[in-house]
Design an enzyme around this catalytic site. Structure first.
Site, PDB file in Angstrom:
ATOM      1  N   SER A 166       0.874  -1.133  -0.055  1.00 32.68           N
ATOM      2  CA  SER A 166       0.002  -0.202  -0.057  1.00 32.68           C
ATOM      3  C   SER A 166       0.882   1.462   0.048  1.00 32.68           C
ATOM      4  CB  SER A 166      -0.900   0.094   1.382  1.00 32.68           C
ATOM      5  OG  SER A 166      -1.301   1.426   1.299  1.00 32.68           O
ATOM      6  N   HIS A 222      -1.082  -1.380  -4.319  1.00 38.38           N
ATOM      7  CA  HIS A 222      -2.498  -1.171  -3.542  1.00 38.38           C
ATOM      8  C   HIS A 222      -2.673   0.429  -3.451  1.00 38.38           C
ATOM      9  CE1 HIS A 222      -5.862  -2.067  -1.196  1.00 38.38           C
ATOM     10  NE2 HIS A 222      -5.553  -1.198  -0.378  1.00 38.38           N
ATOM     11  N   ASP A 230      -4.443   3.508  -1.934  1.00 36.38           N
ATOM     12  CA  ASP A 230      -5.781   3.755  -1.105  1.00 36.38           C
ATOM     13  C   ASP A 230      -6.215   5.191  -0.917  1.00 36.38           C
ATOM     14  OD1 ASP A 230      -5.951   1.734   0.744  1.00 36.38           O
ATOM     15  OD2 ASP A 230      -3.863   1.865   1.463  1.00 36.38           O
ATOM     16  N   MET A 243      -8.820   7.976  -0.239  1.00 34.88           N
ATOM     17  CA  MET A 243      -9.795   8.405   0.943  1.00 34.88           C
ATOM     18  C   MET A 243     -10.229  10.055   0.734  1.00 34.88           C
ATOM     19  SD  MET A 243      -7.261   7.046   4.053  1.00 34.88           S
ATOM     20  CE  MET A 243      -6.743   5.198   3.926  1.00 34.88           C
ATOM     21  N   HIS A 272      -8.300   1.073  -4.007  1.00 37.39           N
ATOM     22  CA  HIS A 272      -9.166   1.077  -2.856  1.00 37.39           C
ATOM     23  C   HIS A 272      -9.856   2.155  -2.625  1.00 37.39           C
ATOM     24  CE1 HIS A 272      -9.384  -0.353   1.732  1.00 37.39           C
ATOM     25  NE2 HIS A 272     -10.668  -0.152   0.929  1.00 37.39           N
ATOM     26  N   MET A 298     -12.082   4.466  -0.445  1.00 38.48           N
ATOM     27  CA  MET A 298     -12.688   4.438   0.644  1.00 38.48           C
ATOM     28  C   MET A 298     -13.348   6.062   0.504  1.00 38.48           C
ATOM     29  SD  MET A 298      -9.608   2.909   2.897  1.00 38.48           S
ATOM     30  CE  MET A 298      -8.530   2.985   1.483  1.00 38.48           C
ATOM     31  N   MET A 306     -11.373  -5.949   5.140  1.00 38.25           N
ATOM     32  CA  MET A 306     -10.582  -5.006   6.101  1.00 38.25           C
ATOM     33  C   MET A 306     -10.526  -5.777   7.725  1.00 38.25           C
ATOM     34  SD  MET A 306     -10.283  -2.568   4.134  1.00 38.25           S
ATOM     35  CE  MET A 306      -9.303  -1.607   5.229  1.00 38.25           C
ATOM     36  N   ASP A 327      -6.746  -6.488   4.326  1.00 36.11           N
ATOM     37  CA  ASP A 327      -6.231  -5.241   4.243  1.00 36.11           C
ATOM     38  C   ASP A 327      -6.031  -4.830   5.767  1.00 36.11           C
ATOM     39  OD1 ASP A 327      -5.268  -2.523   3.781  1.00 36.11           O
ATOM     40  OD2 ASP A 327      -6.799  -2.023   2.399  1.00 36.11           O
ATOM     41  N   GLY A 344      -2.905  -4.111   9.149  1.00 38.61           N
ATOM     42  CA  GLY A 344      -2.230  -4.853  10.220  1.00 38.61           C
ATOM     43  C   GLY A 344      -1.605  -6.223   9.636  1.00 38.61           C
TER      44      GLY A 344
HETATM   45  C1  DX5 Z   1      -6.077   1.264   5.628  1.00 39.95           C
HETATM   46  C2  DX5 Z   1      -5.587   1.124   4.292  1.00 39.95           C
HETATM   47  C3  DX5 Z   1      -4.614   0.210   4.074  1.00 39.95           C
HETATM   48  C4  DX5 Z   1      -3.324   0.489   4.871  1.00 39.95           C
HETATM   49  C5  DX5 Z   1      -2.811  -0.574   5.358  1.00 39.95           C
HETATM   50  O1  DX5 Z   1      -7.477   2.229   5.677  1.00 39.95           O
HETATM   51  O2  DX5 Z   1      -6.809   0.669   3.461  1.00 39.95           O
HETATM   52  O3  DX5 Z   1      -4.279  -0.034   2.850  1.00 39.95           O
HETATM   53  O4  DX5 Z   1      -2.392   1.359   4.172  1.00 39.95           O
HETATM   54  O5  DX5 Z   1      -1.672  -0.257   6.069  1.00 39.95           O
HETATM   55  P1  DX5 Z   1      -0.821  -1.149   7.202  1.00 39.95           P
HETATM   56  O6  DX5 Z   1      -0.455  -2.450   6.175  1.00 39.95           O
HETATM   57  O7  DX5 Z   1       0.242  -0.641   7.838  1.00 39.95           O
HETATM   58  O8  DX5 Z   1      -1.846  -1.816   8.047  1.00 39.95           O
HETATM   59 ZN    ZN Z   2      -6.591  -0.374   1.295  1.00 38.55          ZN
END
Ligand code: DX5
Ligand code: ZN
Length: 217
Positions: free
Chosen positions: A7, A32, A34, A36, A65, A67, A136, A174, A176
């Protein structure tokens, strides 16, 4: 073989093109991205213009992705910018079927994502239409959060709903994902592992990706 999707949320935003080229060389399987909007989630990140600017820097699949609220307003723009997979959240609107059709009209893969608190049954009636489910394992919005392992339990139900199909449903996880948690997710039936902080924790992206591929095997 585990597929790793770094990501870029955890990348150095002042030199994203370079970062993506480095991920390509380091053996990433997908990129990936993200997106937002500061409304669906409490953070603001990347728009279609950035995706377009990054597109020439890698041949890897761009896994976008979304969001965001009202994703219907931006699906076409992200597809035209070069997304290969667009994933929308089940929670982002009332007309999920329409969103999936909008994505597929671009001849790219369509994904649906579930927040940790959303049960698998919410996508039972759309599962035959999607290529990928993104589970998630954190509340979306930020990188570097601890995995919520309970969220993995819904994967078995999702696979049950999908049944046997010509093109197997891809399961992506996705949040942790790190060396200590990836085997747990794999045991739950995951194909694609998103990893932000675990890939960008040091400059040895190749070593970090390899460690994720091998951890607990
Ligand atoms: C969270 C994102 C993830 C995030 C994952 O909202 O969708 O893709 O970047 O980050 P890590 O791998 O650090 O949990
Ligand atoms: Zn993501």
């Amino acid at each position: 073989m585990r597929m790793i999707a770094p990501s870029i949320l955890s990348a150095d935003f002042s030199r994203l093109g370079e970062e993506i080229r480095a991920l390509d060389k380091a053996g990433a399987d997908l990129i990936h991205i993200d997106v937002m909007d500061g409304h669906f989630v409490p953070n603001l990140t990347i728009g279609p213009g950035v995706v377009k600017a990054l597109r020439p820097h890698s041949k890897l699949l761009f896994d976008v992705h979304l969001m965001i609220s009202e994703p219907e307003r931006y699906i076409d723009a992200f597809a035209e910018a070069g997304a290969d997979i667009i994933t929308v959240h089940q929670e982002s609107g009332a007309h999920l079927h329409r969103l999936i059709q909008m994505i597929k009209a671009h001849d790219i893969k369509a994904g649906v994502s579930l927040n940790p608190a959303t049960p698998a049954v919410m996508i039972e009636d759309i599962i035959s239409q999607v290529d990928l489910v993104l589970v998630m394992t954190v509340n979306p919005g930020f990188g570097g959060q601890a995995m919520i392992p309970e969220a993995l339990k819904k994967i078995a139900r999702i696979k049950e709903f999908a049944g046997d199909r010509e093109q197997p449903l891809l399961i992506e996880v996705d949040g942790g994902i790190k060396n200590e948690t990836i085997a747990l997710a794999e045991a739950a039936g995951v194909d694609i592992f998103v990893a932000g902080s675990a890939v960008f924790k040091s400059s040895d992206y190749e070593g970090n990706i390899q460690a994720l591929k091998k951890a607990g095997v």
